[in-house]
Design a protein around this motif. Sequence first.
Motif, PDB file in Angstrom:
ATOM      1  N   SER A  94       1.029  -1.285  -0.112  1.00 48.33           N
ATOM      2  CA  SER A  94      -0.161   0.101   0.072  1.00 48.33           C
ATOM      3  C   SER A  94       0.830   1.286  -0.143  1.00 48.33           C
ATOM      4  CB  SER A  94      -0.905  -0.005   1.143  1.00 48.33           C
ATOM      5  OG  SER A  94      -0.047  -0.198   2.478  1.00 48.33           O
ATOM      6  N   LEU A  95       2.194   1.285   0.415  1.00 47.07           N
ATOM      7  CA  LEU A  95       2.980   2.383   0.141  1.00 47.07           C
ATOM      8  C   LEU A  95       3.340   2.703  -1.112  1.00 47.07           C
ATOM      9  CD1 LEU A  95       3.930   4.037   2.880  1.00 47.07           C
ATOM     10  CD2 LEU A  95       3.224   1.797   3.484  1.00 47.07           C
ATOM     11  N   ASN A  96       3.377   1.599  -1.904  1.00 45.62           N
ATOM     12  CA  ASN A  96       3.745   1.853  -3.454  1.00 45.62           C
ATOM     13  C   ASN A  96       2.338   2.466  -3.962  1.00 45.62           C
ATOM     14  OD1 ASN A  96       6.362   1.795  -4.027  1.00 45.62           O
ATOM     15  ND2 ASN A  96       5.994  -0.168  -5.469  1.00 45.62           N
ATOM     16  N   ARG A  97       0.976   1.867  -3.450  1.00 42.89           N
ATOM     17  CA  ARG A  97      -0.285   2.341  -3.951  1.00 42.89           C
ATOM     18  C   ARG A  97      -0.063   3.924  -3.563  1.00 42.89           C
ATOM     19  NH1 ARG A  97      -4.982   2.835  -1.076  1.00 42.89           N
ATOM     20  NH2 ARG A  97      -4.405   1.369   0.308  1.00 42.89           N
ATOM     21  N   ASN A  98       0.586   4.400  -2.483  1.00 43.18           N
ATOM     22  CA  ASN A  98       0.520   5.583  -2.027  1.00 43.18           C
ATOM     23  C   ASN A  98       1.349   6.703  -3.109  1.00 43.18           C
ATOM     24  OD1 ASN A  98       1.226   6.925   1.520  1.00 43.18           O
ATOM     25  ND2 ASN A  98      -0.029   7.881  -0.243  1.00 43.18           N
ATOM     26  N   MET A  99       2.602   6.035  -3.439  1.00 42.33           N
ATOM     27  CA  MET A  99       3.383   6.513  -4.366  1.00 42.33           C
ATOM     28  C   MET A  99       2.708   6.638  -5.827  1.00 42.33           C
ATOM     29  SD  MET A  99       7.204   5.593  -5.403  1.00 42.33           S
ATOM     30  CE  MET A  99       8.229   6.443  -6.385  1.00 42.33           C
ATOM     31  N   TRP A 100       1.782   5.698  -6.331  1.00 38.44           N
ATOM     32  CA  TRP A 100       1.310   5.557  -7.663  1.00 38.44           C
ATOM     33  C   TRP A 100       0.250   6.499  -7.690  1.00 38.44           C
ATOM     34  CZ3 TRP A 100      -3.834   3.202  -7.877  1.00 38.44           C
ATOM     35  CH2 TRP A 100      -4.328   3.400  -9.410  1.00 38.44           C
ATOM     36  N   GLU A 101      -0.410   6.702  -6.526  1.00 36.89           N
ATOM     37  CA  GLU A 101      -1.672   7.836  -6.641  1.00 36.89           C
ATOM     38  C   GLU A 101      -0.818   9.042  -6.655  1.00 36.89           C
ATOM     39  OE1 GLU A 101      -4.496   7.323  -3.627  1.00 36.89           O
ATOM     40  OE2 GLU A 101      -4.916   5.177  -3.815  1.00 36.89           O
ATOM     41  N   SER A 102       0.027   9.493  -5.927  1.00 35.73           N
ATOM     42  CA  SER A 102       0.698  10.582  -6.030  1.00 35.73           C
ATOM     43  C   SER A 102       1.101  11.048  -7.623  1.00 35.73           C
ATOM     44  CB  SER A 102       1.832  10.699  -5.007  1.00 35.73           C
ATOM     45  OG  SER A 102       2.998  11.761  -5.439  1.00 35.73           O
ATOM     46  N   LEU A 103       1.898  10.087  -8.151  1.00 40.79           N
ATOM     47  CA  LEU A 103       2.063  10.383  -9.545  1.00 40.79           C
ATOM     48  C   LEU A 103       1.029  10.516 -10.671  1.00 40.79           C
ATOM     49  CD1 LEU A 103       4.749  10.535 -11.389  1.00 40.79           C
ATOM     50  CD2 LEU A 103       4.485   8.038 -11.871  1.00 40.79           C
ATOM     51  N   VAL A 104       0.014   9.771 -10.354  1.00 39.76           N
ATOM     52  CA  VAL A 104      -1.166  10.001 -11.187  1.00 39.76           C
ATOM     53  C   VAL A 104      -1.680  11.354 -10.995  1.00 39.76           C
ATOM     54  CG1 VAL A 104      -3.574   9.189 -11.696  1.00 39.76           C
ATOM     55  CG2 VAL A 104      -1.681   7.411 -11.347  1.00 39.76           C
ATOM     56  N   CYS A 105      -1.739  11.777  -9.685  1.00 38.85           N
ATOM     57  CA  CYS A 105      -2.190  13.011  -9.564  1.00 38.85           C
ATOM     58  C   CYS A 105      -1.185  14.090 -10.172  1.00 38.85           C
ATOM     59  CB  CYS A 105      -2.217  13.322  -8.000  1.00 38.85           C
ATOM     60  SG  CYS A 105      -3.687  12.452  -7.339  1.00 38.85           S
ATOM     61  N   ILE A 106       0.097  14.105 -10.062  1.00 36.21           N
ATOM     62  CA  ILE A 106       0.932  14.920 -10.515  1.00 36.21           C
ATOM     63  C   ILE A 106       0.576  15.111 -11.913  1.00 36.21           C
ATOM     64  CG2 ILE A 106       3.410  15.413 -10.990  1.00 36.21           C
ATOM     65  CD1 ILE A 106       4.033  14.197  -8.089  1.00 36.21           C
ATOM     66  N   LEU A 107       0.654  14.013 -12.736  1.00 35.87           N
ATOM     67  CA  LEU A 107       0.722  14.121 -14.123  1.00 35.87           C
ATOM     68  C   LEU A 107      -0.808  14.497 -14.690  1.00 35.87           C
ATOM     69  CD1 LEU A 107       2.378  10.484 -14.947  1.00 35.87           C
ATOM     70  CD2 LEU A 107       3.446  12.819 -14.728  1.00 35.87           C
ATOM     71  N   LYS A 108      -1.979  13.949 -14.073  1.00 32.83           N
ATOM     72  CA  LYS A 108      -3.171  14.463 -14.390  1.00 32.83           C
ATOM     73  C   LYS A 108      -3.149  16.122 -14.306  1.00 32.83           C
ATOM     74  CE  LYS A 108      -8.036  13.270 -13.708  1.00 32.83           C
ATOM     75  NZ  LYS A 108      -9.215  12.590 -13.037  1.00 32.83           N
ATOM     76  N   SER A 109      -2.796  16.490 -13.450  1.00 32.96           N
ATOM     77  CA  SER A 109      -2.858  18.013 -13.200  1.00 32.96           C
ATOM     78  C   SER A 109      -2.039  18.705 -14.349  1.00 32.96           C
ATOM     79  CB  SER A 109      -2.240  18.410 -11.767  1.00 32.96           C
ATOM     80  OG  SER A 109      -0.837  18.133 -11.741  1.00 32.96           O
ATOM     81  N   SER A 110      -1.183  18.255 -15.051  1.00 32.92           N
ATOM     82  CA  SER A 110      -0.476  18.823 -15.877  1.00 32.92           C
ATOM     83  C   SER A 110      -0.849  18.613 -17.429  1.00 32.92           C
ATOM     84  CB  SER A 110       1.031  18.501 -15.956  1.00 32.92           C
ATOM     85  OG  SER A 110       1.068  17.053 -16.278  1.00 32.92           O
TER      86      SER A 110
END
Length: 606
Positions: free
Chosen positions: A334-350
């Motif tokens: 779930s810590l990698n899920r934490n990181m995965w959600e972070s990256l999706v949010c960063i990319l989606k916002s751009s």
Amino acid sequence: MSEVTKYQLVPNNNNIVTDFRSHFSFFRSKKSSAFVYGVVFVFIAFTVFLAFSPSSSSTSSSTWFINFFTVNNTSPPDQSLRSHLSPISPQIPSNFTQISQTNSSRSQNITSFQLPSSHNLTKIPDKVENLKINDTIIQSSIIPPQISPISSGKDENLNLNDTNYPEKQSDQSNTSSTSSLVHPEISSPTISPTTEITTVETANSTKIKSGGDEKGVKEDGVVLQKERKSSRNDTGSGEPQKQEKKEKEKNLVSSLIECDLYDGDWVRDDSYPLYEPGSCKIVDEQFNCILNGRPDNDYQKLKWKPKGCTLPRMNGRQMLKLLRGKRLVFVGDSLNRNMWESLVCILKSSVKHPKNVFEAYGRHTFRTEASYSFVFKDYNCTVEFFVAPFLVQPWDVKDKNGTIKETLRLDVVVEESIHFKDADFVVFNTGHWWTHEKTSKGEDYYQEGSNVYKQLDVQEAFRKAVTTWGRWVDANINPQRTHVFFRGYSSTHFSGGQWNSGGQCDSETEPIRNDTYLTKYPWKMRTLETVMKGMKTPVSYLNITKLTDYRKDAHPSIYRKQRPSTEEKRTPLRFQDCSHWCLPGVPDSWNELLYAEILRKQFQNT
């Protein structure tokens, strides 16, 4: 002597006249005189007729005869007429005879060149267009005798009213108005001493080049340059800035090569976070601290700063360009899920079109399925997550009584591995689940082959598991295609107990500033590093253990749920999450490290 004097003429004028008349005695008759005078008159009249009324046909008119009247003509030609001819006069051949109007309709305003029927003359280029000389027939006497012939081209009429561009430049209509071609009105261009026009300065002081490597269209003596890509290229003003920016980026990436990205400090940067808190709908409730009522936000304003270099700020669009046509996969807990959600949010916002970012199966929660995949349609790439908290395969076996019990196959990698072995980037992690009660005790849980260990130390079980993972990577992943990462252990900050025994962190709002308060380096990472040293496949190690150990302030703690249960409301301090991270927050920095590692690897390969 006697012979000389015998034939010597006597100076007698009468005798000379008498002799002359004797020679022309034929003309003494009136008939003969009239005949001679008539022949002379006809000859003179015919000569005058030919001189002042030459034939318009180049084949019937005598070239030498015309030249007889033109070569000796030393009077200067009309200067105004010469100025009209200036765009083309350097290109007219020396034996060019005349210019005549070939179309009787004056409304078409067409003037054409008529060349002698000589095979050693080349034709007028098809790029010479739109010339009009007031419908005037210009004699060859005004053509300078020392002009070199035109090199090549097609013999065609020159139409002044035809301003259409050639077909090869039809795509100019798709350009912006700032980059369209300039067509100024020039009344009388000055004749060039050479055979082609090199530059013309337009009304807006922009010089348009022709010849050489530049392709253009000639019209009314103006050379129109081929379409340029953007308005910045018209003036060239953006080129130095672009070059300077590229040079800075290159220097920044090159500085990462010898830099230890994981030795540094957290510094305040008010330009963070990388995306607006609460704006990313895919953030799991467990990580959405703002939505769950956390009042402070200073933990979002800290960025990781390595001591020996500057960590590049995550550029979402640049990252998507690096991922274009590729797959980036997270595999772990779930810590990698934490990181995965972070990256999706960063990319989606751009991205320009957020609607073109979606979960492949239309899911909106991300805690119940074995895998998830976000599609970035505009970049033809995916960012995926596979649930695999141990990296090896959970198993079921029957005991002697036929009861099914759970085990962990230390010798078999997760079965989902077939789905991500060919991905372009794979980020693995494991660690937190090895601290749970069942794995810590190691009783009747670990299995190799058909053997279930009655008792196996957790450290040995972990070594066996990561060794199995390392062998699978070496056997199944092509390092020429796939870049392998392993994200290190993320530190926890439970105080007064563990996650299931009342551990707390809700009062923490500042990171650790003194290294003496950091915990010991985890044995799990020592074991992992030993295994990675023996692997053939290179692995980029995201060693985030120490940098997360500072951040006791950034966990969800009591802000892990929007609607806590009745028991949780009664004793909220007993149910805290001090292992995962709020988003936006610390995992955003992990992704900046991932971004830096990809840039560093790309720089090394160029």
